[in-house]
Design an enzyme around this catalytic site. Sequence first.
Site, PDB file in Angstrom:
ATOM      1  CB  CYS A   1      -8.298   5.881  10.590  1.00 53.89           C
ATOM      2  SG  CYS A   1      -8.108   4.735   9.210  1.00 53.89           S
TER       3      CYS A   1
ATOM      4  CB  CYS B   1      -4.805  -4.698  -2.364  1.00 51.57           C
ATOM      5  SG  CYS B   1      -5.857  -3.534  -3.265  1.00 51.57           S
TER       6      CYS B   1
ATOM      7  CB  CYS C   1      -1.736   2.107   6.009  1.00 54.88           C
ATOM      8  SG  CYS C   1      -1.680   3.837   6.369  1.00 54.88           S
TER       9      CYS C   1
ATOM     10  CB  CYS D   1      -4.345  -4.529   1.904  1.00 56.13           C
ATOM     11  SG  CYS D   1      -5.539  -3.819   3.071  1.00 56.13           S
TER      12      CYS D   1
ATOM     13  CB  CYS E   1     -11.756  -4.761   1.649  1.00 55.22           C
ATOM     14  SG  CYS E   1     -11.456  -3.653   0.232  1.00 55.22           S
TER      15      CYS E   1
ATOM     16  CB  SER F   1      -4.723   3.235  -2.932  1.00 56.87           C
ATOM     17  OG  SER F   1      -5.164   3.740  -1.687  1.00 56.87           O
ATOM     18  CG  LEU F   2      -1.010   5.271  -8.950  1.00 60.33           C
ATOM     19  CD1 LEU F   2      -2.305   5.128  -9.737  1.00 60.33           C
ATOM     20  CD2 LEU F   2      -0.238   6.487  -9.463  1.00 60.33           C
ATOM     21  CG  HIS F   3      -0.341   1.161  -3.744  1.00 59.05           C
ATOM     22  ND1 HIS F   3       0.143   1.923  -2.706  1.00 59.05           N
ATOM     23  CD2 HIS F   3      -1.627   0.854  -3.411  1.00 59.05           C
ATOM     24  CE1 HIS F   3      -0.799   2.048  -1.775  1.00 59.05           C
ATOM     25  NE2 HIS F   3      -1.880   1.431  -2.182  1.00 59.05           N
TER      26      HIS F   3
ATOM     27  CD  GLU G   1      -9.139  -4.108  13.893  1.00 58.85           C
ATOM     28  OE1 GLU G   1      -8.740  -4.643  14.926  1.00 58.85           O
ATOM     29  OE2 GLU G   1      -8.454  -4.041  12.861  1.00 58.85           O
TER      30      GLU G   1
ATOM     31  CG  ASN H   1       2.300  -0.195   8.091  1.00 59.80           C
ATOM     32  OD1 ASN H   1       3.257   0.211   8.744  1.00 59.80           O
ATOM     33  ND2 ASN H   1       1.374   0.625   7.605  1.00 59.80           N
TER      34      ASN H   1
HETATM   35  N1  SAH Z   1      -9.733   0.798   0.023  1.00 58.25           N
HETATM   36  C1  SAH Z   1      -9.312   2.159   0.175  1.00 58.25           C
HETATM   37  C2  SAH Z   1      -9.285   2.570   1.605  1.00 58.25           C
HETATM   38  C3  SAH Z   1      -8.212   1.905   2.450  1.00 58.25           C
HETATM   39  S1  SAH Z   1      -7.033   3.096   2.791  1.00 58.25           S
HETATM   40  C4  SAH Z   1      -7.948   2.350  -0.492  1.00 58.25           C
HETATM   41  O1  SAH Z   1      -7.326   1.350  -0.827  1.00 58.25           O
HETATM   42  O2  SAH Z   1      -7.537   3.482  -0.710  1.00 58.25           O
HETATM   43  C5  SAH Z   1      -5.700   2.206   3.340  1.00 58.25           C
HETATM   44  C6  SAH Z   1      -4.432   2.674   2.663  1.00 58.25           C
HETATM   45  O3  SAH Z   1      -3.358   1.862   3.159  1.00 58.25           O
HETATM   46  C7  SAH Z   1      -4.487   2.439   1.168  1.00 58.25           C
HETATM   47  O4  SAH Z   1      -3.729   3.408   0.506  1.00 58.25           O
HETATM   48  C8  SAH Z   1      -3.832   1.097   1.071  1.00 58.25           C
HETATM   49  O5  SAH Z   1      -3.361   0.815  -0.218  1.00 58.25           O
HETATM   50  C9  SAH Z   1      -2.716   1.232   2.079  1.00 58.25           C
HETATM   51  N2  SAH Z   1      -2.194  -0.055   2.541  1.00 58.25           N
HETATM   52  C10 SAH Z   1      -2.790  -1.268   2.459  1.00 58.25           C
HETATM   53  N3  SAH Z   1      -1.988  -2.218   2.965  1.00 58.25           N
HETATM   54  C11 SAH Z   1      -0.874  -1.601   3.371  1.00 58.25           C
HETATM   55  C12 SAH Z   1       0.320  -2.044   3.997  1.00 58.25           C
HETATM   56  N4  SAH Z   1       0.504  -3.331   4.293  1.00 58.25           N
HETATM   57  N5  SAH Z   1       1.263  -1.121   4.288  1.00 58.25           N
HETATM   58  C13 SAH Z   1       1.069   0.185   4.013  1.00 58.25           C
HETATM   59  N6  SAH Z   1      -0.040   0.666   3.424  1.00 58.25           N
HETATM   60  C14 SAH Z   1      -0.987  -0.209   3.101  1.00 58.25           C
END
Ligand code: SAH
Length: 382
Positions: free
Chosen positions: A127, A138, A369, A141, A134, A246-248, A114, A326
């Site tokens: 995007c 995670c 995201c 996601c 992937c 993407s630290l989180h 997508e 999300n």
């Molecule tokens: N794999 C790369 C590119 C994906 S970017 C990465 O992880 O950076 C997508 C972004 O959305 C990343 O920062 C990811 O962590 C974030 N993301 C994934 N699932 C999400 C969710 N359910 N809600 C909000 N952000 C999310």
Amino acid sequence: MSTSEEPTRLPLVLAEPKGRRKPPPHLADLDPDERKARLVELGLPGFRAKQLSTHYFSRLVDDPAEMTDLPAAQREELVSALLPDLMTPLRTLEADRGATRKTLWRLFDGALVESVLMRYPGRVTMCVSSQAGCGMACPFCATGQGGLQRNMSTAEIVEQVVAGARALARDEVPGGTGRVSNVVFMGMGEPLANYKAVIGAVRRLTDPAPAGLGMSARGITVSTVGLVPRIRQLADEGIPVTLALSLHAPDDELRNELVPINTRFSVAETVEAAWHYAEKTKRRVSIEYAMMRGINDQAWRADLLGDVLTSYGDWGWVHVNLIPLNPTPGSKWTASDPADEREFVRRLEAKGVPTTVRDTRGREIDGACGQLAAAPDGSVAE
Ligand code: SAH
């Protein structure tokens, strides 16, 4: 965090599964000399490569009938040599009165990906996906929960942007004709796990027309879970793209759960690589942090995050982008309370870290995201 409701933990997959067929070669996979060479190899005149490139990158033409500067008798052969069909749009969903459009694509081998076009006043962001699926696993996601099917080719990545550029040039997006100004590698996949194809795509996007689309590297953001050696390699490429990490979580204990690659590269190593990227490229790094209620949104974690980031000095190398979580299928996590989110921002800013909260687009079409899963439902029209 280990309750019985926990989804099954998926393994980390760093290399793509073996034995996948490669997509047909396309001019967007090649630089101008290689395009010429490919035509010559097929017994076709090399100078036609530039005309084909102009149709593809400058005029955004996809119908061979419009390529009237190519001899009619040879047109089909030239087009199939350098402009094979790579992907078929299966469905486009719109939100924000058409300003957000998510397209589901079928690739030549049936893999689904997508892309999302987002129009804002004064800019348009595409995007794009860099892998079908992937392997980073995670748990919050949707893409990560589906595993990795395969890497995408450079041309398959570029084609998503070109398709958006065509839609804008043809006035198919509300707001009048326009151009793609920004590209974010925030769709499906981990771009740095498909390094070569992604760098190729960045080069095609930034090469001046007709070699490429002629975009500014500053408008391109590569987002990563933190493949440390690849971040260092990217810093050495000499292309000033923006890096998003993407630290989180600011601590290894939690990040090991949320972003499993952390078990290979610690928070300290990952943040150090991001800092080195900023130092080398002079580009401010973006730290992505999805706010999950009761998981990573505590005030003490905001303080710790601020300390981790400012331990390299506060010369403006970094800013934090908070993403309201999300919803994804099967996830037990929810977005943070707005009051907790405000406190998180306040604490980071008190430590001198510029912080923004992302205006998430496309949630109602599962285009935001972490929601891209490319599952065709029964309603796909073909
Ligand atoms: N794999 C790369 C590119 C994906 S970017 C990465 O992880 O950076 C997508 C972004 O959305 C990343 O920062 C990811 O962590 C974030 N993301 C994934 N699932 C999400 C969710 N359910 N809600 C909000 N952000 C999310």
